[in-house]
Design a protein around this motif. Structure first.
Motif, PDB file in Angstrom:
ATOM      1  N   PRO A 104      46.948  48.795  25.692  1.00 46.53           N
ATOM      2  CA  PRO A 104      46.135  47.892  25.785  1.00 46.53           C
ATOM      3  C   PRO A 104      44.765  48.474  26.009  1.00 46.53           C
ATOM      4  CG  PRO A 104      47.946  47.189  27.298  1.00 46.53           C
ATOM      5  CD  PRO A 104      48.149  48.792  26.531  1.00 46.53           C
ATOM      6  N   GLN A 105      43.732  48.008  25.540  1.00 45.00           N
ATOM      7  CA  GLN A 105      42.407  48.522  25.601  1.00 45.00           C
ATOM      8  C   GLN A 105      41.452  47.545  26.664  1.00 45.00           C
ATOM      9  OE1 GLN A 105      41.345  51.517  24.221  1.00 45.00           O
ATOM     10  NE2 GLN A 105      43.494  51.422  23.689  1.00 45.00           N
ATOM     11  N   ILE A 106      40.917  48.092  27.556  1.00 38.03           N
ATOM     12  CA  ILE A 106      39.979  47.615  28.615  1.00 38.03           C
ATOM     13  C   ILE A 106      38.555  47.953  28.693  1.00 38.03           C
ATOM     14  CG2 ILE A 106      40.024  46.858  30.955  1.00 38.03           C
ATOM     15  CD1 ILE A 106      42.903  47.432  31.353  1.00 38.03           C
ATOM     16  N   THR A 107      37.961  47.016  28.380  1.00 31.98           N
ATOM     17  CA  THR A 107      36.072  47.408  28.504  1.00 31.98           C
ATOM     18  C   THR A 107      35.653  46.478  29.589  1.00 31.98           C
ATOM     19  OG1 THR A 107      36.386  47.482  26.015  1.00 31.98           O
ATOM     20  CG2 THR A 107      34.225  47.090  27.109  1.00 31.98           C
ATOM     21  N   ASP A 108      35.081  47.308  30.508  1.00 30.82           N
ATOM     22  CA  ASP A 108      34.562  46.495  31.743  1.00 30.82           C
ATOM     23  C   ASP A 108      33.052  46.637  31.867  1.00 30.82           C
ATOM     24  OD1 ASP A 108      34.169  44.959  34.265  1.00 30.82           O
ATOM     25  OD2 ASP A 108      35.319  46.370  35.263  1.00 30.82           O
ATOM     26  N   ASP A 109      32.192  45.521  31.703  1.00 29.38           N
ATOM     27  CA  ASP A 109      30.772  45.679  31.954  1.00 29.38           C
ATOM     28  C   ASP A 109      30.683  44.827  33.249  1.00 29.38           C
ATOM     29  OD1 ASP A 109      28.052  45.457  32.123  1.00 29.38           O
ATOM     30  OD2 ASP A 109      27.735  44.628  30.083  1.00 29.38           O
ATOM     31  N   ARG A 110      30.616  45.947  34.170  1.00 27.96           N
ATOM     32  CA  ARG A 110      30.545  45.296  35.727  1.00 27.96           C
ATOM     33  C   ARG A 110      29.054  44.807  35.983  1.00 27.96           C
ATOM     34  NH1 ARG A 110      32.086  48.530  41.278  1.00 27.96           N
ATOM     35  NH2 ARG A 110      31.744  46.803  42.729  1.00 27.96           N
ATOM     36  N   ILE A 111      28.222  45.210  35.439  1.00 21.47           N
ATOM     37  CA  ILE A 111      26.528  44.414  35.586  1.00 21.47           C
ATOM     38  C   ILE A 111      26.890  43.193  35.082  1.00 21.47           C
ATOM     39  CG2 ILE A 111      24.232  44.847  35.093  1.00 21.47           C
ATOM     40  CD1 ILE A 111      24.643  47.775  35.071  1.00 21.47           C
ATOM     41  N   ALA A 112      27.161  43.194  33.843  1.00 21.69           N
ATOM     42  CA  ALA A 112      27.320  41.549  33.450  1.00 21.69           C
ATOM     43  C   ALA A 112      28.500  40.774  33.870  1.00 21.69           C
ATOM     44  CB  ALA A 112      27.264  41.681  31.759  1.00 21.69           C
ATOM     45  N   ASN A 113      29.399  41.465  34.568  1.00 26.75           N
ATOM     46  CA  ASN A 113      30.626  40.916  35.188  1.00 26.75           C
ATOM     47  C   ASN A 113      31.395  40.189  33.970  1.00 26.75           C
ATOM     48  OD1 ASN A 113      32.385  40.741  37.315  1.00 26.75           O
ATOM     49  ND2 ASN A 113      31.296  38.824  37.870  1.00 26.75           N
ATOM     50  N   ARG A 114      31.658  41.151  32.873  1.00 34.66           N
ATOM     51  CA  ARG A 114      32.218  40.627  31.802  1.00 34.66           C
ATOM     52  C   ARG A 114      33.518  41.931  31.536  1.00 34.66           C
ATOM     53  NH1 ARG A 114      32.127  41.054  25.889  1.00 34.66           N
ATOM     54  NH2 ARG A 114      32.591  39.140  25.088  1.00 34.66           N
ATOM     55  N   LEU A 115      34.698  41.359  31.503  1.00 38.93           N
ATOM     56  CA  LEU A 115      35.871  42.223  31.256  1.00 38.93           C
ATOM     57  C   LEU A 115      36.605  41.852  29.972  1.00 38.93           C
ATOM     58  CD1 LEU A 115      37.941  43.961  34.022  1.00 38.93           C
ATOM     59  CD2 LEU A 115      39.284  43.032  31.742  1.00 38.93           C
ATOM     60  N   VAL A 116      36.972  42.605  29.103  1.00 37.49           N
ATOM     61  CA  VAL A 116      37.465  42.342  27.844  1.00 37.49           C
ATOM     62  C   VAL A 116      38.616  43.406  27.789  1.00 37.49           C
ATOM     63  CG1 VAL A 116      37.368  42.381  25.445  1.00 37.49           C
ATOM     64  CG2 VAL A 116      35.390  41.806  26.624  1.00 37.49           C
ATOM     65  N   THR A 117      39.828  42.728  27.394  1.00 38.43           N
ATOM     66  CA  THR A 117      41.106  43.256  27.187  1.00 38.43           C
ATOM     67  C   THR A 117      41.505  43.167  25.497  1.00 38.43           C
ATOM     68  OG1 THR A 117      42.533  41.606  27.796  1.00 38.43           O
ATOM     69  CG2 THR A 117      41.936  42.998  29.550  1.00 38.43           C
ATOM     70  N   THR A 118      42.207  44.082  25.048  1.00 43.69           N
ATOM     71  CA  THR A 118      42.701  43.914  23.639  1.00 43.69           C
ATOM     72  C   THR A 118      43.965  44.440  23.854  1.00 43.69           C
ATOM     73  OG1 THR A 118      40.495  44.091  22.861  1.00 43.69           O
ATOM     74  CG2 THR A 118      42.333  44.395  21.299  1.00 43.69           C
ATOM     75  N   GLU A 119      44.907  43.707  23.162  1.00 43.85           N
ATOM     76  CA  GLU A 119      46.228  44.018  22.915  1.00 43.85           C
ATOM     77  C   GLU A 119      46.701  44.004  21.532  1.00 43.85           C
ATOM     78  OE1 GLU A 119      48.354  41.542  25.756  1.00 43.85           O
ATOM     79  OE2 GLU A 119      46.110  41.223  26.402  1.00 43.85           O
ATOM     80  N   MET A 135      46.623  36.439  27.609  1.00 39.94           N
ATOM     81  CA  MET A 135      47.810  37.083  27.296  1.00 39.94           C
ATOM     82  C   MET A 135      48.378  37.692  28.432  1.00 39.94           C
ATOM     83  SD  MET A 135      50.446  37.025  25.180  1.00 39.94           S
ATOM     84  CE  MET A 135      49.621  36.721  23.665  1.00 39.94           C
ATOM     85  N   LEU A 136      47.515  37.944  29.473  1.00 47.57           N
ATOM     86  CA  LEU A 136      47.913  38.773  30.411  1.00 47.57           C
ATOM     87  C   LEU A 136      48.774  37.889  31.589  1.00 47.57           C
ATOM     88  CD1 LEU A 136      44.336  40.383  31.324  1.00 47.57           C
ATOM     89  CD2 LEU A 136      46.190  41.181  29.823  1.00 47.57           C
ATOM     90  N   ARG A 137      49.861  38.536  31.818  1.00 54.36           N
ATOM     91  CA  ARG A 137      50.758  37.949  32.757  1.00 54.36           C
ATOM     92  C   ARG A 137      50.765  38.377  34.070  1.00 54.36           C
ATOM     93  NH1 ARG A 137      50.989  33.425  31.170  1.00 54.36           N
ATOM     94  NH2 ARG A 137      48.856  34.176  29.909  1.00 54.36           N
ATOM     95  N   ILE A 138      49.793  38.956  34.624  1.00 52.45           N
ATOM     96  CA  ILE A 138      49.681  39.741  35.740  1.00 52.45           C
ATOM     97  C   ILE A 138      49.450  38.412  36.827  1.00 52.45           C
ATOM     98  CG2 ILE A 138      48.734  41.469  37.476  1.00 52.45           C
ATOM     99  CD1 ILE A 138      47.877  42.705  34.976  1.00 52.45           C
ATOM    100  N   THR A 147      41.174  38.925  25.249  1.00 54.04           N
ATOM    101  CA  THR A 147      40.926  37.904  26.161  1.00 54.04           C
ATOM    102  C   THR A 147      39.524  38.446  27.036  1.00 54.04           C
ATOM    103  OG1 THR A 147      43.367  37.885  26.646  1.00 54.04           O
ATOM    104  CG2 THR A 147      41.882  37.216  28.419  1.00 54.04           C
ATOM    105  N   VAL A 148      38.815  37.606  27.219  1.00 52.41           N
ATOM    106  CA  VAL A 148      37.114  37.877  27.938  1.00 52.41           C
ATOM    107  C   VAL A 148      37.397  37.067  29.184  1.00 52.41           C
ATOM    108  CG1 VAL A 148      34.965  37.413  27.547  1.00 52.41           C
ATOM    109  CG2 VAL A 148      36.384  38.058  25.738  1.00 52.41           C
TER     110      VAL A 148
END
Length: 728
Positions: free
Chosen positions: A536-551, A1-4, A493-494
């Motif tokens: 919007p909620q952002i969860t960032d697992d940098r080690i796994a390189n997985r970023l999740v946003t929830t809106e 959904m991110l429009r950036i 969004t993952v």
């Protein structure tokens, strides 16, 4: 959904390896970045102040004088026909005259243009010539107007101003280039403006060698073109003619070899939208005395060899990493993240520093550097950790096309690092900040090919495409109560791998308020008035390189009506991100390739929660071509009142050739028509809980009774024929 806008962090480091002036018609530096960001207001103000301070000041690097003796004088055609249908910016180019004396390091530039309207006045009222004062000087020969058969001199040296504009300052690159500015007085519609000048100076990276490139046609109409290249007698280099480029007239003069190209009313390049960035539509001539890419690598290595890659400071830093990361692989990852995140990107690239990095200890001490500096620092640290590593030159635009070109140092605009770890070869980009993942799963853009400096294996090497590509998975939960009522929407969004790096960089560059505004603007553009539910909620697992946003949103009135106010309610659901990549095609036939994002894999799952149970049949649609695959599946869960619609789109190639475009366009257009799902009033009709077979029986008793009678009659006839009639 991110429009950036998904501007890759690399855009800030493009062009950090300097570009050869011969690439440009008028010696104005060529920008090779894919996204031109705007200069911040404060920086713009500072540049204006600097420009004002320099304005009107003389410069001993800018003089007035006659054209060099070796230049052939070309006279414009004052009676040139004007192809009005092809002219843009209110200007018709009458003559482009480019002459280069390679052994002397002199570039003569001469152009003549006619002003057709007020826009042309705006376009040509300012003449600017850029040059590098570290090794170049500029001589103006004339700036003049041809009006009604008269020549009017407009070159007054006391009105020539030199300004240090630093045009790439918005990308943190400063090259010290100067701009000589002339504001032409009394310029009028109908005038011809003619300008000629020579830049003298041999680029340090090519001193002692020849490397030139010419474009023989343009996307803009041109009455006449003249190119001259003067080479040493007995030149033993290579000349490559691309895209049906014509060969020159060859002669000798004063002990030199002279190549002349003369053209009139050249065929225009038919510009088409969405052409691949690496695609070259021009008739091109490449000239180089470098025989192999290994020779280029050895030549560039002489510049790198002058710089201290290691030293005691670098060794101490590497030892400190080993204290906290005893395993070499962990220490190497820590070194990469340090150079990426703690050494800020800033390029001081005047003169030789456009091609030669600074010492690694200096970069470490000052905590800034350009792509060459950061790469050399990382290589120095890795070698201090007793790991094999080399700097690598790449081209962020031409990518896989680079090995097909004639060998030259000017084929590159970026620097990364090659590292060997046990049996693996890793490609590391020290300019991508906030990157995630392990060392072996460290993503990188698809550079395709790179010139490795100092590796005994070979110079030009293939850079393996990062296997994870672009992967984005989106889940949308739609809550519906009744037709015409509010709708709730939750989007997750993952992002993984390269996409996680990309979006993480954007998040570090934007405030949470700006992010929410962007999200709301996108949702509102598709579904009307909308209210956010929380932030919007952002969860960032940098080690796994997985970023999740929830809106989460409330759609206040997404519904439309068929046939006006009395029609049935409906609205369409568009899978997120699909419209960004599945572009509308306006033409069926093309002369040039069409660009596709590659590798790319988009997956959007749309779960629709209905207020009542409804009977819907499953459905699956597939559309595929040589270049992509699209799938849409509808899976009902009739007992739980849910519908699940899955959209999947994956590219198989990065471009569509013209011969394949018509078939591609037909199928691609079908995808655009299928990448939405319509909700209407029929989904809100109450249906009792039963199986599909029960539904069929209860609602169609008359049909069933009739079908049973037919079956019974058929069975009776069969028995009669087989048993009773046979006995008779």
């Amino acid at each position: 959904m991110l429009r950036i806008p998904l501007n890759h962090p690399l855009t800030k480091s493009f062009n950090c390896f300097a570009i050869h002036p011969a690439f440009d018609l008028f010696h104005i530096p060529i920008a090779t970045d894919m996204n031109h960001s705007r200069t911040p207001l404060l920086l713009t103000c500072l540049l204006i102040v600097c420009a004002t301070m320099a304005f009107g000041q003389g410069n001993n690097k800018v003089t007035k004088g006659p054209a060099p003796e070796w230049v052939k004088q070309i006279v414009p055609n004052w009676e040139a026909k004007i192809p009005e249908a092809d002219v843009s910016q209110g200007v018709h180019t009458v003559l482009i005259d480019l002459q280069t004396h390679d052994p002397l390091g002199q570039f003569y530039r001469h152009r003549c243009e006619k002003i057709l309207n007020e826009k042309g006045l705006e376009t040509l009222s300012e003449t600017r010539v850029d040059f590098d004062p570290a090794y170049e000087s500029l001589t103006f020969h004339f700036v003049r107007i041809y009006r009604n058969g008269q020549m009017l001199d407009r070159l007054q040296m006391d009105q020539v101003s030199t300004i240090q504009m630093e045009q790439r300052a918005d990308r943190h690159m400063y090259d010290g280039a100067l701009s000589a500015m002339i504001f032409v007085e009394d310029l009028r519609v109908g005038d011809f403006l003619e300008v000629a000048y020579t830049i003298k100076g041999i680029n340090p990276v090519v001193k002692g060698h020849t490397a030139e490139i010419l474009h023989l046609n343009s996307m803009f109409p041109m009455d006449a073109m003249f190119h001259r290249i003067i080479l040493p007698m007995g030149f033993k280099g290579q000349i490559n003619y691309l895209n049906a480029a014509v060969k020159p007239e060859v002669s000798t003069s004063n002990g030199y070899q002279v190549l002349d190209w003369v053209g009139h009313d050249m065929e225009l390049i038919d510009y088409e939208d969405n052409m691949p960035s690496e695609y070259n539509p021009y008739q091109t001539v490449e000239i180089s005395d470098f025989v192999t890419w290994n020779e280029v690598a050895k030549h560039v290595a002489t510049f790198f060899a002058k710089i201290d890659w290691g030293g005691a400071t670098i060794t101490r830093f590497a030892d400190s990493l080993l204290q906290t990361h005893p395993q070499p692989e962990d220490a190497a990852l820590a070194a990469l993240r340090f150079v990426q995140d703690d050494i800020r990107y800033l390029g001081m690239e005047g003169g030789i520093n456009g091609y030669q990095p600074h010492a690694s200890a200096q970069t470490l001490r000052q905590r800034f550097g350009d792509c060459k500096d950061k790469s050399l620092l990382l290589v120095g640290i890795l070698r201090a950790l007793h790991l094999e590593a080399w700097p690598v030159l790449v081209n962020t635009i031409d990518r896989a096309e680079v090995p097909k070109k004639l060998p030259t140092p000017f084929s590159f605009d970026h620097c990364i690092v090659k590292m060997r770890l046990a049996d693996s070869t890793l490609w590391l980009d020290p300019t991508i900040s906030n990157q995630g993942g392990s060392l072996r799963h460290n993503s990188h853009p698809n550079y395709a090919a790179g010139l490795v400096i100092g590796d005994a294996d070979s110079a030009m090497q293939t850079i393996q495409r990062f296997p994870y590509g672009k992967g984005i998975k989106i889940t949308e939960d739609w809550g519906l109560t009744a037709a015409g009522e509010q709708v709730t929407l939750r989007v997750q969004t993952v992002y993984q791998g390269f996409e996680a790096d990309n979006i993480r960089y954007q998040f570090r560059s934007s405030s949470s308020n700006d992010l929410q505004k962007d999200y709301l603007a996108y949702v509102a553009s598709n579904y009307g008035k909308v209210e956010p539910v929380g932030e919007p909620q952002i969860t960032d697992d940098r080690i796994a390189n997985r970023l999740v946003t929830t809106e989460e949103y409330k759609l206040l009135n997404p519904w439309l009506r068929t046939g006006g106010q009395d029609g049935k309610y409906y609205f369409d659901i568009y899978p997120s991100l699909f419209s960004d990549y599945i572009k509308e095609i306006g033409q069926v036939k093309r002369k040039h390739p069409w660009a596709l994002e590659f590798p790319l894999k988009l997956e959007t799952t749309v779960v629709i929660h209905l207020p009542k149970k409804v009977l819907i049949l499953p459905e699956k649609q597939e559309i595929s071509a040589k270049q992509f695959a699209f799938t849409c599946t509808l899976t009902p869960d009739n007992y739980q009142k849910n519908l699940t619609v899955k959209f999947s789109f994956e590219t198989k190639a990065g471009r569509v050739e013209p011969k394949d475009f018509e078939v591609f366009a037909e199928k691609f257009t079908k995808v655009r028509r299928k990448m939405s799902f319509r909700i209407d009033e029929s989904y809100f009709k109450e249906v009792k809980e039963r199986s599909a077979f029960d539904q069929f029986i209860n609602e169609d008793r008359g049909k069933i009774f009739f079908m049973v009678l037919i079956a019974a009659f058929g069975l009776g006839f069969f028995v009669y024929e087989k048993y009773f009639k046979r006995k008779k």
